[in-house]
Design an enzyme around this catalytic site. Structure first.
Site, PDB file in Angstrom:
ATOM      1  N   ARG A   1       0.782  -1.321  -0.045  1.00 15.54           N
ATOM      2  CA  ARG A   1      -0.049   0.029   0.038  1.00 15.54           C
ATOM      3  C   ARG A   1       1.108   1.203  -0.154  1.00 15.54           C
ATOM      4  NH1 ARG A   1      -4.427  -1.561   4.280  1.00 15.54           N
ATOM      5  NH2 ARG A   1      -5.742  -2.818   3.152  1.00 15.54           N
TER       6      ARG A   1
ATOM      7  N   GLN B   1      -0.838   2.428  -5.923  1.00 15.02           N
ATOM      8  CA  GLN B   1      -2.446   2.524  -5.885  1.00 15.02           C
ATOM      9  C   GLN B   1      -3.333   2.107  -6.994  1.00 15.02           C
ATOM     10  OE1 GLN B   1      -2.808   6.712  -4.620  1.00 15.02           O
ATOM     11  NE2 GLN B   1      -3.687   6.085  -2.445  1.00 15.02           N
TER      12      GLN B   1
ATOM     13  N   ASP C   1      -3.730  -1.481  -7.489  1.00 13.27           N
ATOM     14  CA  ASP C   1      -4.146  -2.327  -6.207  1.00 13.27           C
ATOM     15  C   ASP C   1      -5.569  -3.021  -6.303  1.00 13.27           C
ATOM     16  OD1 ASP C   1      -5.027  -2.920  -3.620  1.00 13.27           O
ATOM     17  OD2 ASP C   1      -4.520  -1.173  -2.624  1.00 13.27           O
TER      18      ASP C   1
ATOM     19  N   SER D   1      -7.980  -2.839  -3.212  1.00 17.80           N
ATOM     20  CA  SER D   1      -8.787  -1.665  -3.101  1.00 17.80           C
ATOM     21  C   SER D   1      -9.914  -1.717  -4.337  1.00 17.80           C
ATOM     22  CB  SER D   1      -7.818  -0.226  -3.477  1.00 17.80           C
ATOM     23  OG  SER D   1      -7.147  -0.189  -2.625  1.00 17.80           O
TER      24      SER D   1
ATOM     25  N   TYR E   1      -2.984  -0.522   7.705  1.00 16.70           N
ATOM     26  CA  TYR E   1      -3.737  -1.807   8.195  1.00 16.70           C
ATOM     27  C   TYR E   1      -3.907  -1.338   9.699  1.00 16.70           C
ATOM     28  CZ  TYR E   1      -2.953  -4.483   3.986  1.00 16.70           C
ATOM     29  OH  TYR E   1      -2.902  -4.665   2.790  1.00 16.70           O
TER      30      TYR E   1
END
Ligand code: NAD
Length: 375
Positions: free
Chosen positions: A120, A125, A128, A131, A228
């Site tokens: 992350r 991004q 991912d 996500s 997290y």
């Protein structure tokens, strides 16, 4: 470089490529070979892949000489014969639960890359898959709850009287939780939400929802390591249980999304708390596959306790196959193109790159990922 796109196994509706990413890979100089019917579950006809420049064929045709294999949930090694030695297998390979499959990839000489282990970091991004798929799952959880809730979400003032707005409580405000809040707000519900990470308080407020936070015991300051959460102290858990008990009895819909990496999902709602809810209420447990946030959840099923429906949501992104495939495919393209070497005509992965270290499971016939070798 030949790239094979596979038709997924039973139950997987998504596809690892869409015509847009086929075109983009071709623009990089690759040759695309799509297994016939690969897009069926996501409503992408073979003809659309062909029009984008891909060759269509059997699985054996697609795999023959392929240097890269794109897949959503990772086919078994035995079904991947014919690819080049050292071919990359890229997908959501579920390495912790499919340990034997990972060993088989190594034995078959494949270089397996698990997209759900993408670190992350800002640079990653757009790659991912957790996500992109969680966002859709958060939306779908709210819609699925609406479908079985015997009342409406928005307030309605009618000649026959007023319909009061549904009260929606979102527990766990990561990617899925934020989308659940936004969706429930769009549908006119009164929304509240909670998390253990203090950074989420402002995000909840910015979406027009009410934050419900444990105040007397410290939670996780800011984002938490890598974004997290961690397992909370017994004091925090007790304070959280008390807070939830007083709040949940007044809620109509509860969406739970809380996850802790590498651990079973935290238990957030007990049977006793469910018994305080009004009959007809609905709980959607998005953590069902990780053991569930709700006592009594059954993954993949809807169960009822005291008239409250509990939906054990499993991989909701699959029920939005067209959008889920589009986002997943772009994640794969963004990842591979970021490492593409024009001269070599394919991706080159530096051993010391944070992304490569995160996602690479096997190489040179061995399992190499620290998360697997340390286990
Ligand atoms: P996740 O799926 O791991 O967990 C869902 C949520 O549950 C998290 O917000 C977590 O804090 C919460 N949670 C855990 N235990 C809880 C408990 N006991 N009670 C209440 N809530 C609990 O999280 P996620 O959706 O993957 O995202 C977490 C964070 O990471 C977000 O801030 C997100 O923006 C960030 N993120 C960053 C990137 C990136 O920079 N590339 C990518 C993905 C996510």
């Amino acid at each position: 470089m030949k790239i094979a796109v596979l038709k997924e196994g039973a139950g997987e509706t998504r596809c690892a490529a869409i015509p847009e990413t086929v075109k983009k890979f071709i623009a990089l100089g690759a040759e695309l070979s799509v297994e016939r019917g690969a897009g069926d579950g996501a409503s992408i006809p073979d003809a659309d892949f062909e029009a984008a420049g891909a060759k269509l064929g059997s699985r054996a045709d697609a795999l023959k000489g392929a240097g890269i294999i794109l897949s959503v949930s990772g086919a078994d090694a035995a079904t991947l014969k014919g690819a080049e030695k050292g071919a990359l297998l890229v997908g959501a390979l579920d390495p912790l639960r499919r340990r034997d499959a990972v060993e088989a990839y190594a034995a078959a000489g494949l270089e397996a890359l698990a997209m759900e282990w993408m670190p992350r970091i800002t640079r990653a991004q757009s790659m991912d898959v957790l996500s992109s798929q969680s966002n859709l799952a958060g939306y779908k959880a709210v819609v699925d709850a609406a479908a079985v809730y015997g009342r409406a979400y928005p307030m309605m003032m009618t000649a026959a009287g007023t319909v009061s707005p549904a009260k929606v409580f979102v527990m766990g405000v990561g990617v899925a939780g934020l989308q659940a809040i936004a969706t429930a707000r769009r549908l006119g519900a009164q929304v509240s939400a909670t998390d253990v990470r203090s950074a989420t308080k402002e995000q909840i407020q910015s979406l027009g929802a009410k934050p419900i936070f444990v105040e007397n015991v410290a939670g996780i300051e800011g984002e938490g390591a890598g974004g997290y959460a961690a397992e909370m102290s017994p004091e925090y858990q007790k304070a959280q249980a008390e807070l939830v008990s007083s709040h949940i009895a007044k809620q109509d819909i509860v969406i739970t999304t809380a996850l802790i990496p590498g651990r079973p999902a935290p238990r957030l709602i007990s049977k006793a708390q469910i018994a305080t809810m009004r009959p007809g209420s609905v709980i959607v447990d998005l953590a069902a596959e990780a053991g569930g946030n709700v006592e009594g959840t059954v993954s993949g099923q809807t169960v009822e306790q005291n008239g409250v429906k509990i939906i054990g949501a499993a991989n909701l992104a699959r029920s939005l196959a067209a959008d889920a495939s589009a986002l997943f495919s772009r994640n794969l393209y963004n990842f591979l193109s970021a490492f593409w070497d024009k001269e070599k005509g394919g991706p080159v992965f530096p051993d010391d790159d944070e992304i490569v270290k995160g996602v690479r499971l096997t190489q040179g016939g061995k399992v190499v990922n620290e998360r697997l070798t340390a286990a």
